[in-house]
Design an enzyme around this catalytic site. Structure first.
Site, short mmCIF file in Angstrom:
data_model
loop_
_atom_site.label_atom_id
_atom_site.label_comp_id
_atom_site.label_asym_id
_atom_site.label_seq_id
_atom_site.Cartn_x
_atom_site.Cartn_y
_atom_site.Cartn_z
N ALA A 129 32.70 24.63 42.34
CA ALA A 129 33.64 25.65 42.80
C ALA A 129 33.37 26.95 42.08
CB ALA A 129 35.09 25.22 42.56
N ASP A 130 33.59 28.06 42.79
CA ASP A 130 33.48 29.37 42.17
C ASP A 130 34.84 29.93 41.80
OD1 ASP A 130 30.51 30.75 42.56
OD2 ASP A 130 30.90 29.09 43.91
N ARG A 131 35.89 29.46 42.47
CA ARG A 131 37.25 29.86 42.11
C ARG A 131 38.23 28.84 42.69
NH1 ARG A 131 39.77 35.69 41.52
NH2 ARG A 131 37.59 36.24 41.45
#
Length: 295
Positions: free
Chosen positions: A186-188
């Site tokens: 995940a990036d955020r």
């Protein structure tokens, strides 16, 4: 041995140019903030944790090789550099978190009695270097917790079969990897558990839900942005159209074709089984409360 995304010693930073993989493994020098931001923006370096580390270490390298002589110059340089690095790729939250924490650290240290510009410069460099050690420690914990959780909850006689999506190994981090025993990186991740990750994650989550397959997100706490309530608040980065129409600078798409190239999609929390962090494995609805308590 896995490829290292980052090679660092004080005053020297090299990043693996992931644009050239798998044909060649080339490490490009990063001599300062501008080159660090360029490596992030052009996707030589990828993965939210690695982005934060390369950005912070590029600042450390420039402070080592060209240290400011005045306190005012140091303070303004660090703050302006961090703004520049955060803007290089806005969806991945880790760089923004690192910038906020370093700015707070800088302000606190600058107020201490007897502080010198050299001493404060050294403190900033050491702070950036500490991210490397913490990243590897956190990623090992995420892998361990994820593996234990999945093995404990699976009832398949042959054990769990894992499919990963996005760059979930060492190339997305400082060198070990987060999603070694889980499904997606995940990036955020925001407060309600909605998750931004590379395009294609949402479709995979829908398929998993339809077929009754558990869908896990692996993310260090630095990728969790509890200030945003839902995924609708996430700014989605849009990449240049040439990434889809060209290969190695040569156009392969027909003339006149329009391209929309979002780098991420958002997976709703309803499709996510659990979120695995270095602090534990949480259901999406538990994330904000449990992670806030852990931090």
């Amino acid at each position: 041995m896995s490829l290292e995304s980052v090679r660092y010693c004080r005053g020297s930073l090299q990043v693996l140019n992931q644009l050239l993989l798998p044909q060649s493994s080339q490490y490009d020098p990063v001599t300062g903030v501008r080159e660090g931001a360029d490596a992030i923006r052009t996707m030589k370096v990828r993965g939210a944790p690695a982005i934060a580390i390369v950005g912070s270490l590029s600042l450390a390298v420039e402070l080592t090789t060209s240290p400011p002589q005045l306190m005012s110059d140091l303070l303004s340089f660090v703050r302006e550099s961090l703004d520049h690095l955060v803007g290089a790729r806005p969806t991945a939250v880790n760089m923004k978190k690192a910038a906020d924490e370093l700015n707070a650290f800088l302000a606190q240290e600058a107020e201490k009695p007897g502080v010198t510009v050299q001493g404060l410069t050294d403190s900033v460099i050491q702070w950036a270097e500490s991210l490397l050690e913490k990243d590897v420690k956190d990623n090992r914990m995420i892998g361990d917790l994820g593996a234990q959780h999945i093995l404990q909850t699976t009832d398949a006689p042959g054990g769990a079969v894992i499919m990963t999506h996005c760059n979930t190994g060492s190339l997305a981090t400082a060198g070990y990897g987060t999603a070694l025993a889980v499904v997606v990186g995940a990036d955020r991740v925001v407060a309600n558990g909605d998750t931004a990750n590379k395009v294609g994650t949402y479709q995979l989550a829908v398929l998993a839900k339809h077929h009754g397959i558990p869908f896990y997100v692996a993310a260090p706490s630095t990728s969790c942005d509890l200030s945003l309530p839902t995924g609708g608040s996430i700014v989605i980065e849009e990449r240049p159209s040439q990434e889809l129409t060209d290969i190695n600078g040569v156009r392969v798409a027909a003339p006149g074709i329009g391209v929309w190239n979002p780098a991420f999609d958002v997976t709703p929390h309803e499709l996510i089984t659990s979120i695995i962090t270095e602090h534990g494995v949480f259901r999406p609805e538990e994330l904000k409360k449990r992670l806030s308590r852990a931090l």
